[in-house]
Design an enzyme around this catalytic site. Structure first.
Site, PDB file in Angstrom:
ATOM      1  N   ASP A   8       0.876  -1.160   0.000  1.00  0.00           N
ATOM      2  CA  ASP A   8       0.000   0.000   0.000  1.00  0.00           C
ATOM      3  C   ASP A   8       0.924   1.222   0.000  1.00  0.00           C
ATOM      4  O   ASP A   8       2.116   1.099   0.309  1.00  0.00           O
ATOM      5  CB  ASP A   8      -0.852  -0.068   1.272  1.00  0.00           C
ATOM      6  CG  ASP A   8      -1.712   1.143   1.465  1.00  0.00           C
ATOM      7  OD1 ASP A   8      -2.464   1.484   0.548  1.00  0.00           O
ATOM      8  OD2 ASP A   8      -1.618   1.757   2.551  1.00  0.00           O
ATOM      9  N   LEU A   9       0.408   2.393  -0.336  1.00  0.00           N
ATOM     10  CA  LEU A   9       1.290   3.570  -0.398  1.00  0.00           C
ATOM     11  C   LEU A   9       1.153   4.452   0.852  1.00  0.00           C
ATOM     12  O   LEU A   9       2.078   4.544   1.669  1.00  0.00           O
ATOM     13  CB  LEU A   9       0.970   4.378  -1.667  1.00  0.00           C
ATOM     14  CG  LEU A   9       1.817   5.632  -1.870  1.00  0.00           C
ATOM     15  CD1 LEU A   9       3.285   5.299  -2.073  1.00  0.00           C
ATOM     16  CD2 LEU A   9       1.295   6.435  -3.060  1.00  0.00           C
ATOM     17  N   ASP A  10      -0.034   5.058   0.985  1.00  0.00           N
ATOM     18  CA  ASP A  10      -0.235   5.995   2.087  1.00  0.00           C
ATOM     19  C   ASP A  10      -0.246   5.245   3.421  1.00  0.00           C
ATOM     20  O   ASP A  10      -1.068   4.357   3.624  1.00  0.00           O
ATOM     21  CB  ASP A  10      -1.565   6.734   1.881  1.00  0.00           C
ATOM     22  CG  ASP A  10      -1.922   7.608   3.055  1.00  0.00           C
ATOM     23  OD1 ASP A  10      -1.007   8.090   3.745  1.00  0.00           O
ATOM     24  OD2 ASP A  10      -3.125   7.801   3.304  1.00  0.00           O
ATOM     25  N   THR A  16       1.248  10.222   3.487  1.00  0.00           N
ATOM     26  CA  THR A  16       0.521  11.269   2.752  1.00  0.00           C
ATOM     27  C   THR A  16      -0.801  11.608   3.440  1.00  0.00           C
ATOM     28  O   THR A  16      -1.478  12.545   3.039  1.00  0.00           O
ATOM     29  CB  THR A  16       0.273  10.850   1.286  1.00  0.00           C
ATOM     30  OG1 THR A  16       0.038   9.444   1.247  1.00  0.00           O
ATOM     31  CG2 THR A  16       1.461  11.169   0.413  1.00  0.00           C
ATOM     32  N   VAL A  46      -9.480   4.759   2.027  1.00  0.00           N
ATOM     33  CA  VAL A  46     -10.821   4.957   1.440  1.00  0.00           C
ATOM     34  C   VAL A  46     -10.688   5.833   0.191  1.00  0.00           C
ATOM     35  O   VAL A  46      -9.936   6.810   0.207  1.00  0.00           O
ATOM     36  CB  VAL A  46     -11.748   5.631   2.493  1.00  0.00           C
ATOM     37  CG1 VAL A  46     -13.120   5.894   1.924  1.00  0.00           C
ATOM     38  CG2 VAL A  46     -11.831   4.758   3.745  1.00  0.00           C
ATOM     39  N   SER A 113      -2.486   0.580  -4.365  1.00  0.00           N
ATOM     40  CA  SER A 113      -2.971   1.753  -3.643  1.00  0.00           C
ATOM     41  C   SER A 113      -4.301   2.236  -4.205  1.00  0.00           C
ATOM     42  O   SER A 113      -4.537   2.150  -5.411  1.00  0.00           O
ATOM     43  CB  SER A 113      -1.930   2.878  -3.771  1.00  0.00           C
ATOM     44  OG  SER A 113      -2.477   4.112  -3.371  1.00  0.00           O
ATOM     45  N   ALA A 114      -5.141   2.778  -3.317  1.00  0.00           N
ATOM     46  CA  ALA A 114      -6.411   3.369  -3.758  1.00  0.00           C
ATOM     47  C   ALA A 114      -6.190   4.726  -4.417  1.00  0.00           C
ATOM     48  O   ALA A 114      -7.085   5.266  -5.066  1.00  0.00           O
ATOM     49  CB  ALA A 114      -7.332   3.534  -2.551  1.00  0.00           C
ATOM     50  N   SER A 115      -4.998   5.274  -4.268  1.00  0.00           N
ATOM     51  CA  SER A 115      -4.761   6.648  -4.725  1.00  0.00           C
ATOM     52  C   SER A 115      -4.518   6.753  -6.222  1.00  0.00           C
ATOM     53  O   SER A 115      -3.691   6.040  -6.785  1.00  0.00           O
ATOM     54  CB  SER A 115      -3.564   7.247  -3.991  1.00  0.00           C
ATOM     55  OG  SER A 115      -3.288   8.531  -4.524  1.00  0.00           O
ATOM     56  N   LYS A 116      -5.242   7.687  -6.839  1.00  0.00           N
ATOM     57  CA  LYS A 116      -5.024   7.974  -8.266  1.00  0.00           C
ATOM     58  C   LYS A 116      -3.735   8.783  -8.449  1.00  0.00           C
ATOM     59  O   LYS A 116      -3.262   8.953  -9.560  1.00  0.00           O
ATOM     60  CB  LYS A 116      -6.219   8.738  -8.822  1.00  0.00           C
ATOM     61  CG  LYS A 116      -7.476   7.899  -8.826  1.00  0.00           C
ATOM     62  CD  LYS A 116      -8.670   8.622  -9.391  1.00  0.00           C
ATOM     63  CE  LYS A 116      -9.832   7.628  -9.465  1.00  0.00           C
ATOM     64  NZ  LYS A 116     -11.115   8.239  -9.710  1.00  0.00           N
ATOM     65  N   ASN A 117      -3.215   9.304  -7.364  1.00  0.00           N
ATOM     66  CA  ASN A 117      -1.977  10.096  -7.420  1.00  0.00           C
ATOM     67  C   ASN A 117      -0.737   9.259  -7.112  1.00  0.00           C
ATOM     68  O   ASN A 117       0.363   9.806  -7.029  1.00  0.00           O
ATOM     69  CB  ASN A 117      -2.063  11.253  -6.422  1.00  0.00           C
ATOM     70  CG  ASN A 117      -3.137  12.260  -6.799  1.00  0.00           C
ATOM     71  OD1 ASN A 117      -3.056  12.904  -7.847  1.00  0.00           O
ATOM     72  ND2 ASN A 117      -4.166  12.381  -5.980  1.00  0.00           N
ATOM     73  N   LYS A 144     -11.144  -1.389  -1.496  1.00  0.00           N
ATOM     74  CA  LYS A 144     -10.868  -2.251  -0.350  1.00  0.00           C
ATOM     75  C   LYS A 144     -12.072  -2.129   0.602  1.00  0.00           C
ATOM     76  O   LYS A 144     -12.567  -1.009   0.744  1.00  0.00           O
ATOM     77  CB  LYS A 144      -9.593  -1.779   0.380  1.00  0.00           C
ATOM     78  CG  LYS A 144      -8.339  -1.790  -0.505  1.00  0.00           C
ATOM     79  CD  LYS A 144      -7.204  -0.967   0.127  1.00  0.00           C
ATOM     80  CE  LYS A 144      -6.050  -0.788  -0.831  1.00  0.00           C
ATOM     81  NZ  LYS A 144      -4.982   0.081  -0.333  1.00  0.00           N
ATOM     82  N   GLU A 168      -0.056  -3.381   4.567  1.00  0.00           N
ATOM     83  CA  GLU A 168      -1.170  -2.428   4.637  1.00  0.00           C
ATOM     84  C   GLU A 168      -1.255  -1.746   5.995  1.00  0.00           C
ATOM     85  O   GLU A 168      -0.981  -2.380   7.006  1.00  0.00           O
ATOM     86  CB  GLU A 168      -2.489  -3.188   4.453  1.00  0.00           C
ATOM     87  CG  GLU A 168      -3.202  -2.996   3.159  1.00  0.00           C
ATOM     88  CD  GLU A 168      -3.753  -1.601   2.919  1.00  0.00           C
ATOM     89  OE1 GLU A 168      -3.794  -0.781   3.854  1.00  0.00           O
ATOM     90  OE2 GLU A 168      -4.146  -1.334   1.783  1.00  0.00           O
ATOM     91  N   ASP A 169      -1.659  -0.476   6.001  1.00  0.00           N
ATOM     92  CA  ASP A 169      -1.840   0.220   7.281  1.00  0.00           C
ATOM     93  C   ASP A 169      -3.312   0.368   7.663  1.00  0.00           C
ATOM     94  O   ASP A 169      -3.615   0.769   8.783  1.00  0.00           O
ATOM     95  CB  ASP A 169      -1.212   1.621   7.242  1.00  0.00           C
ATOM     96  CG  ASP A 169      -1.984   2.558   6.335  1.00  0.00           C
ATOM     97  OD1 ASP A 169      -2.308   2.153   5.191  1.00  0.00           O
ATOM     98  OD2 ASP A 169      -2.291   3.686   6.761  1.00  0.00           O
TER      99      ASP A 169
HETATM  100  P1  B16 Z   1      -6.473  10.011  -4.168  1.00  0.00           P
HETATM  101  P2  B16 Z   1      -3.628   4.166  -0.001  1.00  0.00           P
HETATM  102  C1  B16 Z   1      -5.431   6.127  -0.148  1.00  0.00           C
HETATM  103  O1  B16 Z   1      -4.125   5.671  -0.342  1.00  0.00           O
HETATM  104  C2  B16 Z   1      -5.465   7.073   1.040  1.00  0.00           C
HETATM  105  O2  B16 Z   1      -5.156   6.354   2.228  1.00  0.00           O
HETATM  106  C3  B16 Z   1      -6.844   7.671   1.180  1.00  0.00           C
HETATM  107  O3  B16 Z   1      -6.863   8.572   2.264  1.00  0.00           O
HETATM  108  C4  B16 Z   1      -7.198   8.389  -0.131  1.00  0.00           C
HETATM  109  O4  B16 Z   1      -8.511   8.948  -0.062  1.00  0.00           O
HETATM  110  C5  B16 Z   1      -7.113   7.398  -1.285  1.00  0.00           C
HETATM  111  O5  B16 Z   1      -5.801   6.846  -1.336  1.00  0.00           O
HETATM  112  C6  B16 Z   1      -7.414   8.049  -2.630  1.00  0.00           C
HETATM  113  O6  B16 Z   1      -6.409   8.982  -2.934  1.00  0.00           O
HETATM  114  O7  B16 Z   1      -7.454  11.074  -3.826  1.00  0.00           O
HETATM  115  O8  B16 Z   1      -5.059  10.495  -4.290  1.00  0.00           O
HETATM  116  O9  B16 Z   1      -6.903   9.213  -5.386  1.00  0.00           O
HETATM  117  O10 B16 Z   1      -3.593   4.063   1.489  1.00  0.00           O
HETATM  118  O11 B16 Z   1      -4.608   3.185  -0.661  1.00  0.00           O
HETATM  119  O12 B16 Z   1      -2.264   4.130  -0.636  1.00  0.00           O
HETATM  120 MG    MG Z   2      -2.818   3.134   3.335  1.00  0.00          MG
END
Ligand code: B16
Ligand code: MG
Length: 219
Positions: A8-10, A16, A46, A113-117, A144, A168-169
């Site tokens: 996982d990333l964040d 982040t 999330v 990771s859930a993050s698009k960034n 998730k 994962e955290d």
């Molecule tokens: P974005 P992870 C998640 O990252 C974050 O924990 C969560 O807080 C965030 O809303 C989600 O990515 C979406 O991120 O807005 O950048 O697409 O923990 O799955 O690495």
């Molecule tokens: Mg995380």
């Protein structure tokens, strides 16, 4: 035998969450309310849209789907600005050493990771080259605790879940890993991550040998 690791990333590689918190809080304040760091914990792992829905519910604010899309985009602009200043110094302690060791051991590495960034963040902290596969929020359709993000990661690595460890955290991230039949390592507090196969406080002084010794898996 363990042949791959999915991170996982964040909260695992970088923190982040503090930038998400700043950007979401700015949005909430513009809408006339505030929320706490404790509530922010519930947003870890999330998706962006689901996070916004939760925050709006805390503020008792209702918005149409169109308005929600605009608010999420506004928050993301602020978030992107914040992460654009990230440096490799922000990699969490021990992560780089652990990734180096995995490379030496011939273990494949993916991001889930859930993050698009996520790709932009890996670039900023100069870790992109470590990853054999990067699965981010642009590649998934289910959040998730659905295991999709990790299944796509294992597929991209050419591995079975039983050969792959997920780090994962977030409690929901551990659920996702377990739901997919992966080995699950919680990074953080055993109080919320106790359902993982193993919980570590972080990667400082953690080694691949310690990982293998702690999991009931044949090496
Ligand atoms: P974005 P992870 C998640 O990252 C974050 O924990 C969560 O807080 C965030 O809303 C989600 O990515 C979406 O991120 O807005 O950048 O697409 O923990 O799955 O690495
Ligand atoms: Mg995380």
């Amino acid at each position: 035998m363990i042949k791959g690791c999915i991170f996982d990333l964040d909260g695992v590689i970088v923190d982040t969450a503090k930038y998400h918190f700043q950007a979401w809080r700015r949005l909430a304040n513009e809408l006339g309310f505030d929320f706490t760091e404790e509530e922010n914990e519930k947003l870890k792992g999330v998706s962006r849209v689901e996070s916004l829905k939760l925050i709006l519910s805390w503020g008792g604010v209702e918005k149409s789907p169109e308005e929600q899309a605009e608010l999420a985009a506004r928050k993301n602009e602020w978030y992107v600005e914040l992460i654009s200043n990230m440096t490799p110094e922000e990699i969490l302690p021990g992560v780089k050493e652990f990734l180096d060791e995995l490379k030496l051991e011939g273990i494949k590495i993916a991001l889930g990771s859930a993050s698009k960034n996520a790709p932009a963040i890996l670039e900023r902290v100069e870790l992109t080259a470590y990853f054999d596969a990067i699965i981010d929020g642009t590649k998934t359709t289910r959040s998730k605790p659905d295991p999709q993000v990790f299944q796509l990661g294992a597929e991209a690595l050419g591995l079975q879940p039983s050969e792959t460890v997920v780090f994962e955290d977030a409690p929901k991230g551990i659920d996702a890993a377990l739901n997919g039949g992966f080995w699950a390592v919680g990074v953080g507090d055993p109080a919320n991550l106790g359902h993982a196969h193993l919980v570590i406080p972080g990667f400082k002084d953690f080694t691949f040998d310690k990982l293998i010794a702690a999991l009931p898996v044949k090496s």
